[in-house]
Scaffold this motif. Structure first.
Motif, PDB file in Angstrom:
ATOM      1  N   SER A  35      -6.257  -1.872  -4.505  1.00 57.51           N
ATOM      2  CA  SER A  35      -5.583  -2.424  -3.117  1.00 57.51           C
ATOM      3  C   SER A  35      -5.488  -1.163  -2.287  1.00 57.51           C
ATOM      4  N   LEU A  36      -5.307   0.118  -2.921  1.00 62.37           N
ATOM      5  CA  LEU A  36      -4.441   1.112  -2.228  1.00 62.37           C
ATOM      6  C   LEU A  36      -5.413   2.054  -1.386  1.00 62.37           C
ATOM      7  N   GLY A  37      -6.801   1.872  -1.479  1.00 57.36           N
ATOM      8  CA  GLY A  37      -7.769   2.568  -0.796  1.00 57.36           C
ATOM      9  C   GLY A  37      -7.406   2.854   0.783  1.00 57.36           C
ATOM     10  N   PRO A  38      -7.093   1.627   1.459  1.00 52.43           N
ATOM     11  CA  PRO A  38      -6.475   1.956   2.968  1.00 52.43           C
ATOM     12  C   PRO A  38      -5.157   2.534   3.017  1.00 52.43           C
ATOM     13  N   VAL A  39      -4.468   2.514   1.952  1.00 54.36           N
ATOM     14  CA  VAL A  39      -2.925   2.935   1.990  1.00 54.36           C
ATOM     15  C   VAL A  39      -3.222   4.533   1.736  1.00 54.36           C
ATOM     16  N   VAL A  40      -4.100   5.172   1.004  1.00 53.67           N
ATOM     17  CA  VAL A  40      -4.228   6.777   0.734  1.00 53.67           C
ATOM     18  C   VAL A  40      -4.857   7.432   1.907  1.00 53.67           C
ATOM     19  N   ALA A  41      -5.885   6.267   2.599  1.00 57.33           N
ATOM     20  CA  ALA A  41      -6.523   6.987   3.945  1.00 57.33           C
ATOM     21  C   ALA A  41      -5.523   6.917   5.304  1.00 57.33           C
ATOM     22  N   LYS A  42      -4.420   6.155   5.203  1.00 54.71           N
ATOM     23  CA  LYS A  42      -3.543   6.184   6.195  1.00 54.71           C
ATOM     24  C   LYS A  42      -2.360   7.138   5.869  1.00 54.71           C
ATOM     25  N   HIS A  43      -2.229   7.194   4.563  1.00 55.92           N
ATOM     26  CA  HIS A  43      -1.067   8.145   4.253  1.00 55.92           C
ATOM     27  C   HIS A  43      -1.517   9.196   3.153  1.00 55.92           C
ATOM     28  N   GLY A 431      -1.498  -7.585  -0.252  1.00 55.65           N
ATOM     29  CA  GLY A 431      -0.257  -7.315   0.578  1.00 55.65           C
ATOM     30  C   GLY A 431       0.979  -7.147  -0.523  1.00 55.65           C
ATOM     31  N   ALA A 432       0.789  -7.804  -1.633  1.00 54.68           N
ATOM     32  CA  ALA A 432       1.954  -7.577  -2.609  1.00 54.68           C
ATOM     33  C   ALA A 432       1.754  -6.075  -3.393  1.00 54.68           C
ATOM     34  N   ASN A 433       0.729  -5.885  -3.447  1.00 50.83           N
ATOM     35  CA  ASN A 433       0.434  -4.338  -3.881  1.00 50.83           C
ATOM     36  C   ASN A 433       0.771  -3.439  -2.973  1.00 50.83           C
ATOM     37  N   ILE A 434       0.390  -3.398  -1.823  1.00 52.74           N
ATOM     38  CA  ILE A 434       0.765  -2.354  -1.024  1.00 52.74           C
ATOM     39  C   ILE A 434       2.189  -2.372  -0.648  1.00 52.74           C
ATOM     40  N   ALA A 435       2.617  -3.580  -0.404  1.00 50.84           N
ATOM     41  CA  ALA A 435       3.950  -3.522  -0.094  1.00 50.84           C
ATOM     42  C   ALA A 435       4.886  -3.318  -1.090  1.00 50.84           C
ATOM     43  N   GLY A 436       4.780  -3.451  -2.383  1.00 52.16           N
ATOM     44  CA  GLY A 436       5.578  -2.961  -3.381  1.00 52.16           C
ATOM     45  C   GLY A 436       5.300  -1.688  -3.632  1.00 52.16           C
ATOM     46  N   PHE A 437       4.251  -1.146  -3.476  1.00 48.09           N
ATOM     47  CA  PHE A 437       3.894   0.304  -3.641  1.00 48.09           C
ATOM     48  C   PHE A 437       4.430   1.172  -2.564  1.00 48.09           C
TER      49      PHE A 437
END
Length: 450
Positions: A35-43, A431-437
């Motif tokens: 789930s974290l691909g878009p997260v590491v791209a943004k952050h 949503g759960a994985n990203i918000a929790g992470f």
């Protein structure tokens, strides 16, 4: 498994090499990293500071011998575990599981899931988990007491209300928590009521704690239905398991107008088209401690039937609540549920749906709510118990249940909003994985390289 982002794949490969044979832990890590691909791209700061790599490595892993004497005078040896995974948000918090299947990989998977589950509650608690390969089934109260006392004799040096706060899980209920707390009090000479949760109401426990995981699960599903403009009225529900989580999920579904038509245990399942008789189920499983077949026998000619073995997911339903154990619902089961008209699956157990099942739900348009969000009510109410212990207070059932419902509404909304923000609308798992992470990761960045 689906392909990961390149940076995340390197982290996952390292997890595989550093933790050989721990398949449940590998599965839980992959599910989050996916789930974290878009997260590491943004952050990019999360990968630059190796936050994700650090998050996949427990802060502390404790393994110890548990010797005890059975009723025949024979010395028995079990193995105890406590994985203190992440304390960025607060003291480690998570249950103890007593079951023959327990080994380090199971405890690490549960502890890793607990990090994000606890983060989603919004409460100041970190993630940890523990347990033993001890099997309480068939053991006398005396044997269970002696085992718990030996287990706590070692565990006591690693826990505390500001350090690590265990609770119950499979095989660890109010009886076991009582024996564990009594030994901790004896060793420390302190009435440190905040060191364990799931305690009895007369000695520091909280109202609703027994019901919390099952009730919270149903509150979460109710929010999914509300978002669709629907309710539980007229819905057919199937629940796997017949332990604590399943029983109180059934109770709350019935209170909200749904009909639970099937439940199960490891021997098979029962179908009761008139709706599960909750009082009888509680008597069979909680008082008589018998197999689920005894429920059908007691119902006699009322239409309840027992199926030995087989899959409870063969029973047609609108909503499925897997509440038994990890990886109990596979891809074939997921397809069967979808074929029979199921539109919502919410996890009451920890990771009961296999990756193949989750992919099948997505492909068939079935809404899937992961355990780290849907079953967070148990640990949320444990945190409320800690709050009451810290203030030497005791809340009413109604007030505590409303706080639980409020927390589950908050988790639901965070999952939906976060999924929307990162381009995966209505995907509760992402949503759960990203918000929790992100909440844990931001705390870890603020605390430095620790």
């Amino acid at each position: 498994m689906p392909a990961l982002d390149e940076k995340l794949l390197a982290i996952y490969d390292e997890v595989l090499s550093r933790n050989p044979g721990e398949t449940e832990f590998h599965q839980s890590v992959h599910e989050v990293l996916d789930s974290l691909g878009p997260v590491v791209a943004k952050h990019p700061e999360y990968t630059d500071a190796e936050v994700i790599r650090r998050l996949c490595e427990p802060e502390r892993q404790i393994i110890f011998r548990v010797p005890w004497v059975d009723d025949s005078g024979q010395v028995q040896i079990n193995r105890g575990f406590r994985v203190e995974f992440n304390s960025a948000l607060g003291p480690y918090k998570g249950g103890l599981r007593f079951h023959p299947s327990v080994y380090l990989g199971i405890v690490k998977f549960l502890g890793f899931e607990q990090i994000f589950k606890n983060s989603l509650t919004g409460m100041p608690i970190g993630g940890g988990k523990g347990g033993s390969d001890f099997d309480p089934k068939g053991r006398s109260d005396g044997e269970i007491m002696r085992f718990c006392q030996s287990f706590m004799t070692e565990l006591s040096r690693h826990i505390g209300e500001y350090t690590d706060v265990p609770a119950g899980d499979i095989g660890v209920g109010g009886r076991e928590i009582g024996y564990l707390f009594g030994q901790y009090k004896r060793i420390t000479n302190r009435y440190e009521s905040g060191v364990l949760t799931g305690k009895g109401l007369t000695w520091g426990g909280s109202q609703v704690r027994t019901e919390a995981t099952g009730y919270g699960l149903v509150f979460f599903v109710s929010e999914i239905l509300n978002a669709r403009g629907e309710s539980f009225d007229g819905k057919r529900v199937v629940v796997s398991g017949s332990g604590n989580v399943a029983v109180y999920a059934i109770e709350k579904v019935q209170q909200l107008g749904g009909t639970v038509v099937a439940c199960s245990d490891s021997s098979g399942y029962v179908v009761d088209e008139k709706g599960i008789d909750l009082a009888l189920l509680k008597e069979v499983k909680e008082v008589r401690r018998e197999r689920i077949s005894a429920y059908a026998e007691a119902r006699g000619g009322s239409g309840a039937s027992y199926v030995a073995g087989g899959s409870v997911w063969d029973v047609a339903c609108d909503i499925a609540l897997p509440c038994a154990t990890q990886n109990e619902l596979n891809g074939h089961d997921a397809a069967t549920l979808a074929d029979h008209g199921c539109t919502i699956v919410a996890e009451g157990a920890n990771m009961p749906c296999t990756p193949e099942a989750v992919r099948a739900f997505a492909a068939r348009g079935v809404t899937f709510a992961p355990g780290k969000a849907a079953n967070a009510g148990g640990v949320a109410t444990s945190a409320l118990e800690m709050q009451q212990n810290a203030s030497r207070d005791s809340w009413t059932f109604e007030h505590t249940e409303e706080r639980l419902a409020e927390i589950m509404r908050g988790i639901h909304d965070r999952c939906l909003e976060t999924a929307e923000e990162y381009g995966t609308p209505a995907n509760y798992a992402a949503g759960a994985n990203i918000a929790g992470f992100t909440q844990v990761a931001d705390a870890m960045l603020a605390l430095g390289v620790i």
